[in-house]
Design a protein around this motif. Structure first.
Motif, mmCIF file in Angstrom:
data_model
loop_
_atom_site.group_PDB
_atom_site.id
_atom_site.type_symbol
_atom_site.label_atom_id
_atom_site.label_comp_id
_atom_site.label_asym_id
_atom_site.label_seq_id
_atom_site.Cartn_x
_atom_site.Cartn_y
_atom_site.Cartn_z
ATOM 1 N N THR A 1 -0.431 -2.432 2.985
ATOM 2 C CA THR A 1 -0.597 -3.074 1.744
ATOM 3 C C THR A 1 -0.611 -2.340 0.533
ATOM 4 O O THR A 1 -0.170 -2.794 -0.430
ATOM 5 C CB THR A 1 -1.897 -3.923 1.973
ATOM 6 N N THR A 2 -1.388 -1.080 0.562
ATOM 7 C CA THR A 2 -1.726 -0.346 -0.531
ATOM 8 C C THR A 2 -0.412 0.592 -0.937
ATOM 9 O O THR A 2 -0.018 0.992 -1.972
ATOM 10 C CB THR A 2 -2.824 0.513 -0.416
ATOM 11 N N ALA A 3 0.571 0.579 0.029
ATOM 12 C CA ALA A 3 1.793 1.119 -0.500
ATOM 13 C C ALA A 3 2.777 0.516 -1.492
ATOM 14 O O ALA A 3 3.501 1.077 -2.096
ATOM 15 C CB ALA A 3 2.657 1.366 0.848
ATOM 16 N N GLY A 4 2.533 -0.815 -1.534
ATOM 17 C CA GLY A 4 3.307 -1.560 -2.472
ATOM 18 C C GLY A 4 3.793 -2.944 -1.959
ATOM 19 O O GLY A 4 3.532 -3.203 -0.851
ATOM 20 N N LYS A 5 4.341 -3.881 -2.889
ATOM 21 C CA LYS A 5 4.572 -5.142 -2.599
ATOM 22 C C LYS A 5 5.875 -5.225 -1.865
ATOM 23 O O LYS A 5 6.848 -4.390 -1.946
ATOM 24 C CB LYS A 5 4.915 -6.172 -3.833
ATOM 25 N N VAL A 6 6.068 -5.973 -0.988
ATOM 26 C CA VAL A 6 7.178 -6.095 0.164
ATOM 27 C C VAL A 6 8.432 -6.941 -0.782
ATOM 28 O O VAL A 6 8.171 -7.585 -1.959
ATOM 29 C CB VAL A 6 7.011 -7.032 1.382
ATOM 30 N N MET A 7 9.736 -6.878 -0.188
ATOM 31 C CA MET A 7 10.759 -7.500 -0.806
ATOM 32 C C MET A 7 10.677 -8.835 -0.560
ATOM 33 O O MET A 7 10.018 -9.342 0.520
ATOM 34 C CB MET A 7 12.076 -7.049 -0.157
ATOM 35 N N VAL A 8 11.334 -9.736 -1.475
ATOM 36 C CA VAL A 8 11.376 -11.329 -1.259
ATOM 37 C C VAL A 8 11.844 -11.696 0.184
ATOM 38 O O VAL A 8 11.343 -12.417 0.670
ATOM 39 C CB VAL A 8 12.118 -11.898 -2.254
ATOM 40 N N ARG A 9 12.900 -10.921 0.573
ATOM 41 C CA ARG A 9 13.542 -11.239 1.837
ATOM 42 C C ARG A 9 13.522 -9.824 2.803
ATOM 43 O O ARG A 9 13.962 -9.072 2.270
ATOM 44 C CB ARG A 9 14.748 -11.759 1.898
ATOM 45 N N PRO B 1 -10.132 -0.034 5.561
ATOM 46 C CA PRO B 1 -9.516 -1.279 6.395
ATOM 47 C C PRO B 1 -8.988 -2.136 5.339
ATOM 48 O O PRO B 1 -9.597 -2.681 4.327
ATOM 49 C CB PRO B 1 -10.401 -1.851 7.259
ATOM 50 N N GLY B 2 -7.994 -3.176 6.027
ATOM 51 C CA GLY B 2 -7.625 -4.246 5.141
ATOM 52 C C GLY B 2 -7.051 -4.974 6.048
ATOM 53 O O GLY B 2 -6.387 -4.699 7.041
ATOM 54 N N GLY C 1 -12.637 14.833 3.598
ATOM 55 C CA GLY C 1 -12.449 14.406 2.013
ATOM 56 C C GLY C 1 -11.422 13.524 2.094
ATOM 57 O O GLY C 1 -10.751 12.973 0.767
ATOM 58 N N ILE C 2 -10.572 12.942 3.213
ATOM 59 C CA ILE C 2 -9.436 11.965 3.083
ATOM 60 C C ILE C 2 -9.868 10.255 3.003
ATOM 61 O O ILE C 2 -11.089 10.266 3.539
ATOM 62 C CB ILE C 2 -8.526 12.116 4.012
ATOM 63 N N VAL C 3 -9.056 9.766 2.406
ATOM 64 C CA VAL C 3 -9.126 8.212 2.445
ATOM 65 C C VAL C 3 -8.058 7.671 3.367
ATOM 66 O O VAL C 3 -6.841 7.975 3.008
ATOM 67 C CB VAL C 3 -9.236 7.624 1.405
ATOM 68 N N LEU C 4 -8.456 7.136 4.607
ATOM 69 C CA LEU C 4 -7.121 6.704 5.556
ATOM 70 C C LEU C 4 -7.270 4.993 5.531
ATOM 71 O O LEU C 4 -8.079 4.565 6.080
ATOM 72 C CB LEU C 4 -7.587 7.128 6.869
ATOM 73 N N PRO C 5 -6.271 4.633 4.840
ATOM 74 C CA PRO C 5 -6.096 3.087 4.659
ATOM 75 C C PRO C 5 -5.415 2.729 6.318
ATOM 76 O O PRO C 5 -4.663 3.184 6.923
ATOM 77 C CB PRO C 5 -4.917 2.887 3.763
ATOM 78 N N VAL C 6 -6.200 1.573 6.549
ATOM 79 C CA VAL C 6 -5.685 0.834 7.868
ATOM 80 C C VAL C 6 -5.598 -0.525 7.329
ATOM 81 O O VAL C 6 -6.425 -1.277 7.659
ATOM 82 C CB VAL C 6 -6.597 1.078 9.183
ATOM 83 N N ASN D 1 -17.279 7.189 6.734
ATOM 84 C CA ASN D 1 -17.498 6.268 5.953
ATOM 85 C C ASN D 1 -16.686 5.015 5.792
ATOM 86 O O ASN D 1 -15.563 5.468 5.568
ATOM 87 C CB ASN D 1 -18.075 6.579 4.729
ATOM 88 N N LEU D 2 -16.930 3.666 5.832
ATOM 89 C CA LEU D 2 -15.894 2.448 5.632
ATOM 90 C C LEU D 2 -16.018 1.929 4.255
ATOM 91 O O LEU D 2 -16.956 1.524 3.784
ATOM 92 C CB LEU D 2 -16.519 1.513 6.897
ATOM 93 N N SER D 3 -14.820 2.188 3.593
ATOM 94 C CA SER D 3 -14.685 1.271 2.531
ATOM 95 C C SER D 3 -13.870 0.061 2.676
ATOM 96 O O SER D 3 -14.049 -0.517 3.755
ATOM 97 C CB SER D 3 -14.001 2.315 1.477
ATOM 98 N N SER D 4 -12.825 -0.069 1.928
ATOM 99 C CA SER D 4 -11.950 -1.250 1.896
ATOM 100 C C SER D 4 -10.811 -1.021 1.052
ATOM 101 O O SER D 4 -10.920 -0.207 0.184
ATOM 102 C CB SER D 4 -12.981 -2.476 1.584
ATOM 103 N N ILE D 5 -9.569 -1.876 1.376
ATOM 104 C CA ILE D 5 -8.573 -1.716 0.447
ATOM 105 C C ILE D 5 -8.976 -2.230 -0.953
ATOM 106 O O ILE D 5 -8.497 -1.988 -1.894
ATOM 107 C CB ILE D 5 -7.337 -2.328 0.999
ATOM 108 N N GLY D 6 -10.030 -3.030 -0.914
ATOM 109 C CA GLY D 6 -10.552 -3.615 -2.224
ATOM 110 C C GLY D 6 -11.113 -2.673 -2.954
ATOM 111 O O GLY D 6 -11.261 -2.928 -4.301
#
Length: 276
Positions: free
Chosen positions: A257-265, A185-186, A248-253, A139-144
């Motif tokens: 993005t869902t791991a967290g925000k990136v550093m500023v630099r 996906p995202g 039963g898994i959800v595989l983000p592709v 099943n296709l969901s979304s990072i949304g």
């Protein structure tokens, strides 16, 4: 190609364009017989013709339960089996100026196409697979559906519901050796983002999409854009025996993005503790 799906039969809903097309092309390349289910007749028929005798197109409104049941029956009649069901079809809800501007007029249509189709597709494919040794449902969901955010609340709600339904179905259908998994996906450039921006001229629409794409790029650790082929690789893994103990898994592709925000630099190797 390794012919990992040689002799297998698959359905891909929403298979005429975007991520669905990428999955169809990858499955056919791996030896599968594929039924492309979509309402985009011209695109679907052209893709089937390009894909050769192992692919056929069937016009299907996935929001209609009777048509979903008929899709499974027609697939079994045409190819003699059904091993993999990919519930990919989806639409966006309109992007409006905040929740107070939402009139929710698209609720029924979005939920019917995005969620009901997944539930009906899982049920109908599962009924066949339960009597024929099992199978894989993707099943296709979304990072949304994973990550909260402003805008398109109906779309986000429909995609979040797919995640929970997938896990529930995985538990129930495991008794029949049916694996049910989800891909989220995202940041994949497809026409669905454009469909969320209503009432805008083409130039404004292009600026809107460019702005959203830039924001997505800034928010993810991996800076390259994802492609339908990236999602197709994940679908291939879940469709094959390589994932025979995965359900039963959800595989983000989505580039992290869902791991967290990136550093500023970008930190230097020394700052990251890398050995010299």
């Amino acid at each position: 190609m390794t012919n990992e799906l040689q002799g297998r039969v698959a359905i891909v809903t929403g298979g005429a364009s975007g991520i669905g097309r990428g999955i169809v092309e990858r499955f056919v390349a791996e030896g599968a017989n594929v039924v492309i289910a979509d309402v985009q007749d011209e695109l679907g028929a052209a893709l089937a013709e390009r894909s050769g005798p192992n692919a056929v197109f069937r016009h299907t409104d996935v929001g209609d339960q009777d048509q979903m049941s008929a899709l499974v029956d027609a697939t079994v009649e045409r190819f003699g089996a059904l091993d993999v069901m990919v519930n990919n079809a989806g639409i966006s809800s309109p992007l409006r100026r905040g929740l107070f501007s939402e009139d929710l007029t698209e609720f029924d249509r979005v939920m019917r196409v995005n969620l009901l189709s997944v539930m009906a597709g899982t049920r109908d494919a599962g009924r066949y697979m339960a009597d024929h040794g099992g199978g894989s449902i993707i099943n296709l969901s979304s990072i949304g559906g994973i990550q909260a955010g402003g805008g398109v609340p109906v779309y986000r709600a429909s995609k979040a519901a797919i995640l929970h339904f997938t896990k529930c179905a995985a538990i129930e259908l495991a008794h029949y050796e049916i694996r049910v998994n989800c891909i989220a996906p995202g940041n994949i450039p497809t026409p669905i983002l454009q469909s969320s921006a209503t009432g805008q001229d083409r130039e404004r629409l292009e600026r809107f999409e460019a702005r959203i794409r830039a924001q997505m790029r800034d928010d993810r650790p991996l800076k390259r854009d994802g492609t339908p082929e990236d999602v197709a690789e994940a679908a291939l893994y879940l469709a094959t025996e390589r994932s025979r103990y995965v359900t039963g898994i959800v595989l983000p592709v989505e580039g992290g993005t869902t791991a967290g925000k990136v550093m500023v630099r970008k930190p230097s190797p020394e700052e990251n503790g890398a050995r010299q």
